[in-house]
Scaffold this motif. Structure first.
Motif, PDB file in Angstrom:
ATOM      1  N   GLY A  70     114.858   6.348  -5.857  1.00 38.57           N
ATOM      2  CA  GLY A  70     115.431   7.303  -6.789  1.00 38.57           C
ATOM      3  C   GLY A  70     116.192   6.718  -7.940  1.00 38.57           C
ATOM      4  N   GLY A  76     114.787  12.126  -7.447  1.00 43.79           N
ATOM      5  CA  GLY A  76     114.601  12.285  -6.017  1.00 43.79           C
ATOM      6  C   GLY A  76     113.849  11.157  -5.356  1.00 43.79           C
ATOM      7  N   GLY A  80     111.574  12.653  -3.185  1.00 42.79           N
ATOM      8  CA  GLY A  80     111.570  13.825  -4.056  1.00 42.79           C
ATOM      9  C   GLY A  80     110.167  14.185  -4.510  1.00 42.79           C
ATOM     10  N   THR A  97     111.896  16.343  -7.192  1.00 45.27           N
ATOM     11  CA  THR A  97     113.081  17.151  -6.941  1.00 45.27           C
ATOM     12  C   THR A  97     114.059  16.342  -6.112  1.00 45.27           C
ATOM     13  OG1 THR A  97     112.163  18.067  -4.891  1.00 45.27           O
ATOM     14  CG2 THR A  97     111.718  19.266  -6.937  1.00 45.27           C
ATOM     15  N   ARG A  98     115.275  16.818  -6.043  1.00 45.08           N
ATOM     16  CA  ARG A  98     116.229  16.208  -5.121  1.00 45.08           C
ATOM     17  C   ARG A  98     115.920  16.721  -3.722  1.00 45.08           C
ATOM     18  NH1 ARG A  98     118.948  11.838  -5.395  1.00 45.08           N
ATOM     19  NH2 ARG A  98     119.650  12.392  -7.481  1.00 45.08           N
ATOM     20  N   PRO A  99     115.529  15.841  -2.795  1.00 44.51           N
ATOM     21  CA  PRO A  99     115.129  16.313  -1.466  1.00 44.51           C
ATOM     22  C   PRO A  99     116.266  17.045  -0.770  1.00 44.51           C
ATOM     23  CG  PRO A  99     114.520  14.005  -1.786  1.00 44.51           C
ATOM     24  CD  PRO A  99     115.423  14.386  -2.925  1.00 44.51           C
ATOM     25  N   ASP A 106     113.827  13.498   2.227  1.00 45.95           N
ATOM     26  CA  ASP A 106     115.192  13.013   2.380  1.00 45.95           C
ATOM     27  C   ASP A 106     115.244  11.878   3.393  1.00 45.95           C
ATOM     28  OD1 ASP A 106     118.061  12.973   2.186  1.00 45.95           O
ATOM     29  OD2 ASP A 106     118.132  14.107   4.060  1.00 45.95           O
ATOM     30  N   ASN A 109     113.673   8.704   1.945  1.00 43.08           N
ATOM     31  CA  ASN A 109     114.596   8.031   1.035  1.00 43.08           C
ATOM     32  C   ASN A 109     115.692   7.292   1.792  1.00 43.08           C
ATOM     33  OD1 ASN A 109     113.214   8.803  -1.233  1.00 43.08           O
ATOM     34  ND2 ASN A 109     114.716  10.307  -1.936  1.00 43.08           N
TER      35      ASN A 109
END
Length: 242
Positions: A70, A76, A80, A97-99, A106, A109
């Motif tokens: 990210g 993301g 993301g 997108t932001r997870p 998420d 990451n």
């Protein structure tokens, strides 16, 4: 060790083995196609023309440094991108997108940041999905016909401490014949774009065999050409179609 943690390590290892070393030797287009088009296929079924990755974006090198966890404007990261594709599985306008906390993106990451296990244990379903993505990436990595000893050594050297079962899984997938239909039929509905994205991650995309593999996979998965090119653009990879 979870398969999700292994997926994060293999994503780095495959990118290093298949991409970064060769990208340092690519100064420009060596194909006979339209210079600057960034397109692998001239049309949906035309012969592939090799093009270099976009010079301004840095291609796979920038993807490793920016998309995975990210950094560099990818808000993301790779997680993301995966979550965005899941949310937009019925459209062609997937964006990073932001997870959400606890989502597959998420946790992936988290695995990149820790280079291993995520902070939150993945669910059974998330492990199944990680296994499919891992299978897709490893199959794509050998789509140019082989993974030579140096590439395999480099890949395995990136994995660190993994269980014998996970090492056996990776070795088995590397040794198995390429089976686009089998992979496609194992993918749950709605995961097609995510699996395709991970396949692009496993490919340097510098020859006809790799371009043909991605074309066959995208076609079998029922992905539209503009959706395929959108995924490539998000990873800084050459477009497959123009």
């Amino acid at each position: 060790m979870s398969l999700l943690g292994t997926l994060a390590k293999v994503a780095v290892g495959v990118a290093v083995a298949k991409g970064m070393a060769s990208m340092t030797n690519k100064g420009g287009s060596t194909g006979g196609g339209r210079p600057g088009s960034g397109s692998i296929f001239g049309g949906s079924n035309s012969p592939a023309t090799r093009q270099s990755a976009p010079q301004s974006g840095g291609g796979l090198q920038d993807m490793l440094g920016q998309v995975l966890s990210g950094r560099g404007g990818q808000s993301g990261g790779l997680g993301g991108l995966l979550d965005g594709l899941a949310q937009a599985s019925r459209t062609t306008d997937a964006a990073a997108t932001r997870p959400q906390s606890g989502s597959l993106g998420d946790l992936l990451n988290q695995s990149f940041e820790r280079f291993g296990e995520p902070e939150t244990a993945p669910s059974v379903q998330q492990e199944e999905h990680a296994g499919l993505m891992l299978k897709a990436m490893l199959q794509a990595a050998k789509s140019d016909g082989k993974i030579d000893a140096a590439e395999k050594e480099k890949l395995m050297g990136e994995l660190g401490d993994i269980s014998p079962q996970e090492r056996d899984f990776i070795n088995r997938e590397l040794a198995a014949p390429i089976d686009v239909d089998g992979l496609a039929h194992a993918i749950p509905r709605g995961m097609e774009s995510q699996v395709y994205l991970m396949s692009v991650m496993g490919i340097d995309l510098d020859n006809q065999a790799e371009a043909q593999y991605l074309h066959d996979l995208a076609t079998t998965l029922g992905l539209e050409q503009n959706a395929v090119n959108h995924i490539h653009a998000q990873l800084g990879a050459p477009a497959l179609y123009r």
